[in-house]
Design a protein around this motif. Structure first.
Motif, PDB file in Angstrom:
ATOM      1  N   TYR A 148       0.852  -1.203   0.000  1.00 51.49           N
ATOM      2  CA  TYR A 148       0.000   0.000   0.000  1.00 51.49           C
ATOM      3  C   TYR A 148       0.882   1.245   0.000  1.00 51.49           C
ATOM      4  O   TYR A 148       0.693   2.180  -0.773  1.00 51.49           O
ATOM      5  CB  TYR A 148      -0.929   0.001   1.224  1.00 51.49           C
ATOM      6  N   LEU A 149       1.855   1.217   0.903  1.00 53.60           N
ATOM      7  CA  LEU A 149       2.743   2.370   1.042  1.00 53.60           C
ATOM      8  C   LEU A 149       3.581   2.578  -0.218  1.00 53.60           C
ATOM      9  O   LEU A 149       3.788   3.717  -0.655  1.00 53.60           O
ATOM     10  CB  LEU A 149       3.656   2.110   2.242  1.00 53.60           C
ATOM     11  N   ASP A 150       4.042   1.467  -0.791  1.00 54.59           N
ATOM     12  CA  ASP A 150       4.837   1.553  -2.023  1.00 54.59           C
ATOM     13  C   ASP A 150       4.019   2.195  -3.137  1.00 54.59           C
ATOM     14  O   ASP A 150       4.527   2.984  -3.931  1.00 54.59           O
ATOM     15  CB  ASP A 150       5.310   0.156  -2.451  1.00 54.59           C
ATOM     16  N   ARG A 151       2.726   1.850  -3.193  1.00 55.10           N
ATOM     17  CA  ARG A 151       1.853   2.443  -4.211  1.00 55.10           C
ATOM     18  C   ARG A 151       1.681   3.945  -3.956  1.00 55.10           C
ATOM     19  O   ARG A 151       1.765   4.760  -4.877  1.00 55.10           O
ATOM     20  CB  ARG A 151       0.490   1.743  -4.209  1.00 55.10           C
ATOM     21  N   ALA A 152       1.494   4.308  -2.685  1.00 52.72           N
ATOM     22  CA  ALA A 152       1.346   5.730  -2.335  1.00 52.72           C
ATOM     23  C   ALA A 152       2.607   6.499  -2.733  1.00 52.72           C
ATOM     24  O   ALA A 152       2.530   7.611  -3.281  1.00 52.72           O
ATOM     25  CB  ALA A 152       1.070   5.875  -0.840  1.00 52.72           C
ATOM     26  N   ILE A 153       3.764   5.882  -2.489  1.00 54.75           N
ATOM     27  CA  ILE A 153       5.036   6.542  -2.824  1.00 54.75           C
ATOM     28  C   ILE A 153       5.195   6.667  -4.337  1.00 54.75           C
ATOM     29  O   ILE A 153       5.603   7.722  -4.846  1.00 54.75           O
ATOM     30  CB  ILE A 153       6.214   5.759  -2.184  1.00 54.75           C
ATOM     31  N   ALA A 154       4.807   5.607  -5.062  1.00 53.34           N
ATOM     32  CA  ALA A 154       4.900   5.657  -6.530  1.00 53.34           C
ATOM     33  C   ALA A 154       4.008   6.774  -7.080  1.00 53.34           C
ATOM     34  O   ALA A 154       4.394   7.498  -7.998  1.00 53.34           O
ATOM     35  CB  ALA A 154       4.498   4.302  -7.120  1.00 53.34           C
ATOM     36  N   ILE A 155       2.831   6.932  -6.490  1.00 49.22           N
ATOM     37  CA  ILE A 155       1.931   8.006  -6.948  1.00 49.22           C
ATOM     38  C   ILE A 155       2.510   9.372  -6.578  1.00 49.22           C
ATOM     39  O   ILE A 155       2.460  10.321  -7.357  1.00 49.22           O
ATOM     40  CB  ILE A 155       0.511   7.820  -6.353  1.00 49.22           C
ATOM     41  N   VAL A 186       4.613   0.307  -9.385  1.00 47.57           N
ATOM     42  CA  VAL A 186       5.061  -0.093  -8.044  1.00 47.57           C
ATOM     43  C   VAL A 186       6.106  -1.195  -8.205  1.00 47.57           C
ATOM     44  O   VAL A 186       5.844  -2.225  -8.820  1.00 47.57           O
ATOM     45  CB  VAL A 186       3.875  -0.621  -7.202  1.00 47.57           C
ATOM     46  N   GLY A 187       7.274  -0.953  -7.658  1.00 48.81           N
ATOM     47  CA  GLY A 187       8.344  -1.952  -7.746  1.00 48.81           C
ATOM     48  C   GLY A 187       8.067  -3.143  -6.849  1.00 48.81           C
ATOM     49  O   GLY A 187       6.961  -3.307  -6.320  1.00 48.81           O
TER      50      GLY A 187
END
Lengths: 74, 365
Positions: B74-81, B308-309
């Motif tokens: 979830y956090l990785d997606r937020a960071i990617a955005i 997202v990586g």
């Protein structure tokens, strides 16, 4: 995250209220409550800019008295 | 009544503690009670209640810190955005320092991403209205206490025609997680101190299966020291009096058996249950909330593409076991050494309600 605080309603207007705690005032949305049951002077639980529940004053007083009685008797 | 000082009276607290000690003395074995909610964990630590409760009673912290149970993807997606040029992330402050697989929102802000800390999802909606050329993505994280506020904000966004406001929905609901816990063979519990503000929304009925099917007492308690102590005392009395486990409401000034139907209706209008992954507990059926198709235009997961990586969990961190109540922060080799609130490795050290943060700040008591 579920931190929510009891605040006193000092002003009511439509779906919003001005609430106060320790001199700090802020505006909160009343969207999640049935607003026609609210009055200035009531306390509400405030979370993330919304009042999420009205506090039941009679219940709170009774419960405290009951607790003290239970501690004496039990 | 101001609803705060009345519940902080030390003399009354000591009298309840005497009653708890008396009740514990009537049993030979140790009683293990889980406080499910992170706000309880913090209140207990702040008031030093653990050390006052004596050796026969063990309070275990549960998975009730939303930031802590939010998995890294979830956090990785937020960071990617957040790295996208036209994006503004709006989030509760607690999420800022949580380490994702390779970065945190805090770090991203240092690198130039626009990340705004907000107190309310309504503030995030305001940011969207003030920045019509940007996409504003609110990080919807939290349990039933928070989900209705986000649902009401989404309903307002739709009613007001705000098209550049989105929610990245990571909301979770508590009862399915409790179902997972009572079925965990590693965890031996004698009762639950149930969350007060989640219950202000959902009421007492969703916990009834725990008392009925598993014979475990449940008491919904408030957050002041007297509330928590009285809640524990009520659980012990249920255990000792052997009158059959039930769900009791200590926090009745704020919690009705039926909860807050209007808030629950908002949740139902906007969200639908989905299977969801909890850090530490894994995938739990129907324990998460997704945005319904009707509100799909405001759903960041549908509308905003993000690269997202690969997601990684931090090595050596035992957050997962701490969230299940089977380990304590002191059992973690990183605790107070490489993992501190300034430089957290795991989510339980970051959130102001995380178990590790509570133990770090206030000691083990």
């Amino acid at each position: 995250m579920c931190l929510a605080v009891p605040m006193k309603i000092v002003e009511l207007k439509d779906m919003e209220a001005i609430v106060e705690l320790g001199g700090v005032r802020r505006s909160v949305s009343l969207t999640l409550l049935t607003e026609d049951t609210l009055q200035v002077g009531d306390y509400v639980i405030v979370h993330a800019g919304f009042a999420i529940q009205k506090l039941d004053d009679d219940d709170a007083r009774e419960r405290l008295i009951l607790l003290k009685e239970m501690l004496e008797l039990a | 009544m101001k609803y705060l000082d009345e519940y902080r009276d030390p003399a009354l607290a000591h009298r309840i503690l005497d009653k708890i000690a008396e009740a514990c003395g009537e049993r030979s074995e140790l009683a293990a009670i889980m406080e499910v909610c992170g706000t309880h964990t913090m209140s207990i630590a702040r008031a030093g209640l653990r050390s006052l409760l004596g050796e026969n009673l063990r309070l275990l912290s549960g998975p009730g810190c939303p930031v802590c149970v939010t998995p890294n993807d979830y956090l990785d997606r937020a960071i990617a955005i957040a790295r996208q040029r036209d994006a503004i992330i709006a989030t509760f402050g607690d999420m800022m320092k949580v380490p994702g697989s390779s970065s945190s929102l805090y770090q991203e802000r240092g690198n130039g991403a626009r990340i705004e800390m907000v107190y309310s999802p309504l503030d995030a909606l305001k940011i969207a209205e003030q920045n019509p050329l940007n996409k504003v993505i609110f990080l919807g994280v939290g349990f039933e206490t928070t989900a209705p506020t986000v649902a009401a904000t989404l309903a307002k966004a739709r009613a007001d025609g705000v098209k550049n406001f989105f929610v990245l929905c990571g909301h979770k609901i508590v009862p399915p997680a409790l179902f997972a816990l009572v079925n965990d063979p590693e965890l031996k519990l004698d009762g639950f101190l149930c969350p007060g503000h989640v219950s202000a929304i959902i009421g007492s009925r969703p916990y009834e299966f725990i008392a009925r099917d598993y014979g475990l007492p449940c008491v919904i308690a408030g957050f002041e020291p007297l509330d928590i102590l009285q809640g524990i005392w009520m659980i012990l009395r249920q255990i000792i009096e052997k009158r059959g486990a039930s769900v009791e409401i200590q926090y009745s000034r704020a919690v009705a058996a039926e909860g807050n139907p209007k808030a629950a209706a908002f949740m139902e209008k906007v969200f639908e249950p989905v299977d969801s992954i909890w850090r530490g507990l894994g995938k739990i059926p129907a324990s998460g909330l997704a945005i319904k198709e009707e509100f799909g235009d405001w759903d960041a997961a549908r509308v905003i593409q993000a690269d997202v990586g690969e997601t990684r969990e931090p090595a050596g961190c035992i957050c997962g076991m701490i969230l299940r109540g089977v380990r304590l922060p002191m059992d973690c080799p990183l605790f107070r050494k490489t993992c501190t609130p300034e430089n957290p490795v795991g989510a339980c050290m970051v959130s102001s309600e995380g178990t590790c943060a509570a133990y770090y700040k206030y000691g083990n008591g």
